[in-house]
Motif scaffolding. Structure first.
Motif, PDB file in Angstrom:
ATOM      1  N   ASP A 150      56.753  24.366  31.507  1.00 47.75           N
ATOM      2  CA  ASP A 150      56.939  22.935  31.728  1.00 47.75           C
ATOM      3  C   ASP A 150      56.053  22.443  32.862  1.00 47.75           C
ATOM      4  N   PHE A 151      55.965  23.225  33.932  1.00 48.15           N
ATOM      5  CA  PHE A 151      55.125  22.843  35.072  1.00 48.15           C
ATOM      6  C   PHE A 151      53.663  22.721  34.640  1.00 48.15           C
ATOM      7  N   LEU A 152      53.172  23.712  33.899  1.00 52.48           N
ATOM      8  CA  LEU A 152      51.784  23.676  33.442  1.00 52.48           C
ATOM      9  C   LEU A 152      51.543  22.524  32.467  1.00 52.48           C
ATOM     10  N   SER A 153      52.556  22.221  31.648  1.00 49.37           N
ATOM     11  CA  SER A 153      52.393  21.126  30.698  1.00 49.37           C
ATOM     12  C   SER A 153      52.269  19.785  31.419  1.00 49.37           C
ATOM     13  N   HIS A 154      52.951  19.647  32.566  1.00 55.26           N
ATOM     14  CA  HIS A 154      52.844  18.408  33.340  1.00 55.26           C
ATOM     15  C   HIS A 154      51.419  18.198  33.846  1.00 55.26           C
ATOM     16  N   LEU A 155      50.726  19.288  34.127  1.00 59.36           N
ATOM     17  CA  LEU A 155      49.367  19.185  34.662  1.00 59.36           C
ATOM     18  C   LEU A 155      48.400  18.589  33.651  1.00 59.36           C
ATOM     19  N   VAL A 156      48.779  18.653  32.372  1.00 56.58           N
ATOM     20  CA  VAL A 156      47.926  18.072  31.330  1.00 56.58           C
ATOM     21  C   VAL A 156      48.591  16.843  30.698  1.00 56.58           C
TER      22      VAL A 156
ATOM     23  N   VAL B 181      58.263  14.200  40.428  1.00 62.37           N
ATOM     24  CA  VAL B 181      58.962  12.979  40.810  1.00 62.37           C
ATOM     25  C   VAL B 181      59.058  12.870  42.327  1.00 62.37           C
ATOM     26  N   GLU B 182      59.466  13.957  42.973  1.00 63.99           N
ATOM     27  CA  GLU B 182      59.650  13.967  44.427  1.00 63.99           C
ATOM     28  C   GLU B 182      58.346  14.223  45.172  1.00 63.99           C
ATOM     29  N   GLY B 183      57.366  14.822  44.493  1.00 62.52           N
ATOM     30  CA  GLY B 183      56.106  15.155  45.143  1.00 62.52           C
ATOM     31  C   GLY B 183      56.111  16.572  45.680  1.00 62.52           C
ATOM     32  N   PHE B 184      54.963  17.001  46.172  1.00 65.45           N
ATOM     33  CA  PHE B 184      54.810  18.372  46.656  1.00 65.45           C
ATOM     34  C   PHE B 184      55.226  18.459  48.126  1.00 65.45           C
ATOM     35  N   THR B 185      56.535  18.350  48.319  1.00 70.25           N
ATOM     36  CA  THR B 185      57.119  18.548  49.646  1.00 70.25           C
ATOM     37  C   THR B 185      57.189  20.047  49.925  1.00 70.25           C
ATOM     38  N   PHE B 186      57.539  20.393  51.166  1.00 68.76           N
ATOM     39  CA  PHE B 186      57.612  21.823  51.503  1.00 68.76           C
ATOM     40  C   PHE B 186      58.621  22.565  50.625  1.00 68.76           C
ATOM     41  N   PRO B 187      59.854  22.057  50.444  1.00 72.22           N
ATOM     42  CA  PRO B 187      60.790  22.756  49.553  1.00 72.22           C
ATOM     43  C   PRO B 187      60.255  22.889  48.127  1.00 72.22           C
ATOM     44  N   ASN B 188      59.575  21.850  47.635  1.00 71.00           N
ATOM     45  CA  ASN B 188      59.040  21.923  46.280  1.00 71.00           C
ATOM     46  C   ASN B 188      57.842  22.868  46.198  1.00 71.00           C
ATOM     47  N   ASP B 189      57.047  22.931  47.264  1.00 65.37           N
ATOM     48  CA  ASP B 189      55.935  23.887  47.296  1.00 65.37           C
ATOM     49  C   ASP B 189      56.465  25.324  47.212  1.00 65.37           C
ATOM     50  N   VAL B 190      57.533  25.577  47.957  1.00 65.96           N
ATOM     51  CA  VAL B 190      58.151  26.907  47.918  1.00 65.96           C
ATOM     52  C   VAL B 190      58.696  27.185  46.521  1.00 65.96           C
TER      53      VAL B 190
ATOM     54  N   ALA C 130      73.200  23.615  49.345  1.00 66.27           N
ATOM     55  CA  ALA C 130      73.872  24.124  48.141  1.00 66.27           C
ATOM     56  C   ALA C 130      72.883  24.635  47.109  1.00 66.27           C
ATOM     57  N   LEU C 131      71.617  24.216  47.210  1.00 64.03           N
ATOM     58  CA  LEU C 131      70.609  24.664  46.246  1.00 64.03           C
ATOM     59  C   LEU C 131      70.341  26.163  46.354  1.00 64.03           C
TER      60      LEU C 131
ATOM     61  N   GLY D 227      59.686  37.841  52.581  1.00 64.73           N
ATOM     62  CA  GLY D 227      59.037  36.654  53.123  1.00 64.73           C
ATOM     63  C   GLY D 227      59.341  35.412  52.302  1.00 64.73           C
ATOM     64  N   LEU D 228      59.361  35.565  50.973  1.00 70.60           N
ATOM     65  CA  LEU D 228      59.640  34.428  50.094  1.00 70.60           C
ATOM     66  C   LEU D 228      61.067  33.937  50.281  1.00 70.60           C
ATOM     67  N   GLN D 229      62.019  34.861  50.417  1.00 71.85           N
ATOM     68  CA  GLN D 229      63.409  34.437  50.616  1.00 71.85           C
ATOM     69  C   GLN D 229      63.573  33.735  51.958  1.00 71.85           C
ATOM     70  N   CYS D 230      62.866  34.214  52.970  1.00 75.12           N
ATOM     71  CA  CYS D 230      62.902  33.531  54.272  1.00 75.12           C
ATOM     72  C   CYS D 230      62.348  32.116  54.156  1.00 75.12           C
ATOM     73  N   ALA D 231      61.286  31.956  53.364  1.00 76.21           N
ATOM     74  CA  ALA D 231      60.700  30.627  53.172  1.00 76.21           C
ATOM     75  C   ALA D 231      61.681  29.701  52.457  1.00 76.21           C
ATOM     76  N   VAL D 232      62.403  30.231  51.470  1.00 81.15           N
ATOM     77  CA  VAL D 232      63.394  29.438  50.746  1.00 81.15           C
ATOM     78  C   VAL D 232      64.503  28.979  51.695  1.00 81.15           C
ATOM     79  N   VAL D 233      65.005  29.910  52.491  1.00 84.95           N
ATOM     80  CA  VAL D 233      66.070  29.570  53.445  1.00 84.95           C
ATOM     81  C   VAL D 233      65.573  28.538  54.449  1.00 84.95           C
ATOM     82  N   TRP D 234      64.351  28.716  54.933  1.00 90.46           N
ATOM     83  CA  TRP D 234      63.753  27.786  55.894  1.00 90.46           C
ATOM     84  C   TRP D 234      63.610  26.396  55.278  1.00 90.46           C
ATOM     85  N   ALA D 235      63.293  26.349  53.994  1.00 86.68           N
ATOM     86  CA  ALA D 235      63.075  25.063  53.326  1.00 86.68           C
ATOM     87  C   ALA D 235      64.377  24.337  53.013  1.00 86.68           C
TER      88      ALA D 235
END
Length: 216
Positions: free
Chosen positions: A84-90, A103-112, A42-43, A25-33
């Motif tokens: 790094d992600f957790l450090s950004h939260l603080v 920087v880009e925000g919590f878009t669907f690709p970034n949420d995935v 290319a990502l 399911g996660l790989q399908c979400a990545v491909v969809w995003a």
């Protein structure tokens, strides 16, 4: 020859049914995003964006060394991303590896991407920590590293520096880095192997001792 459906429902595959379904399911979400947008296709060459597919295959095979080998390749870099992600939260920037999310925000690709990084490295550990690592896992790590290396060299633009193959994802130039990248990754895999060994010795043996004490 008669078709035997029971061979698709072995004990190992039933045991690993949850991670198999999750990683598929996660790989399908990545491909969809990533696939619909030509700029992001290319990502898919990034380790983190294709590894769920190989995890699904590894869990389906029921081969513990295969599962661990895939995990060893990206465990340390992904732990760096999570840190790094957790450090950004603080309000602190640790390594800039997760900067794009903020920087880009919590878009669907970034949420995935966040879901992927925050879950993938730990699911394999949850299933493996009580099983002692075997050096054969590094054989599967090496195979995956070589495959990822060849795919990145042949299918991506050096300017994009996918998987940090061409210039270590750095603004500085590193001589011969592209030739030495498989060796660097293997060193990281060996380091991750040490992490698995440490987890087994500390958590796995403790769990086994509790099971022995509970046995009448």
């Amino acid at each position: 020859m008669a078709f035997d459906i029971t061979r698709f429902f072995t004990y190992e595959r039933l045991t690993y049914a949850a991670p198999i379904i999750f990683f598929c399911g996660l790989q399908c979400a990545v491909v969809w995003a990533l696939l619909p947008n030509q700029e992001t296709r290319a990502l898919l060459f990034w380790y983190c964006n294709n590894v769920a597919f190989f995890y699904a295959i590894a869990f389906y095979s029921g081969n513990v060394d295969f599962i661990r080998g895939i995990n060893l390749v990206g465990l340390l870099p992904q732990l760096l991303w999570v840190s790094d992600f957790l450090s950004h939260l603080v309000g602190f920037d640790l390594s800039r590896t997760a900067d794009y999310v903020f920087v880009e925000g919590f878009t669907f690709p970034n949420d995935v991407s966040v879901l992927l990084h925050m879950t993938v490295p730990f699911i394999a550990i949850i299933y493996l920590y009580h099983i002692r690592p075997h050096p054969k896992a590094l054989y599967y790590s090496a195979l995956y590293i070589i495959g990822l290396y060849v795919a990145t060299l042949s299918g991506t633009n050096p300017i994009d520096d996918m998987n940090c193959v061409f210039n270590a994802c750095s603004q500085y130039q590193f001589a011969y880095h592209a030739y030495l990248w498989p060796l660097y990754m293997l060193v990281l895999a060996v380091g991750a192997y040490a992490v698995h060994e440490g987890l087994y010795r500390s958590l796995g043996k403790y769990r086994n001792q509790r099971l022995l004490r509970a046995t009448p």
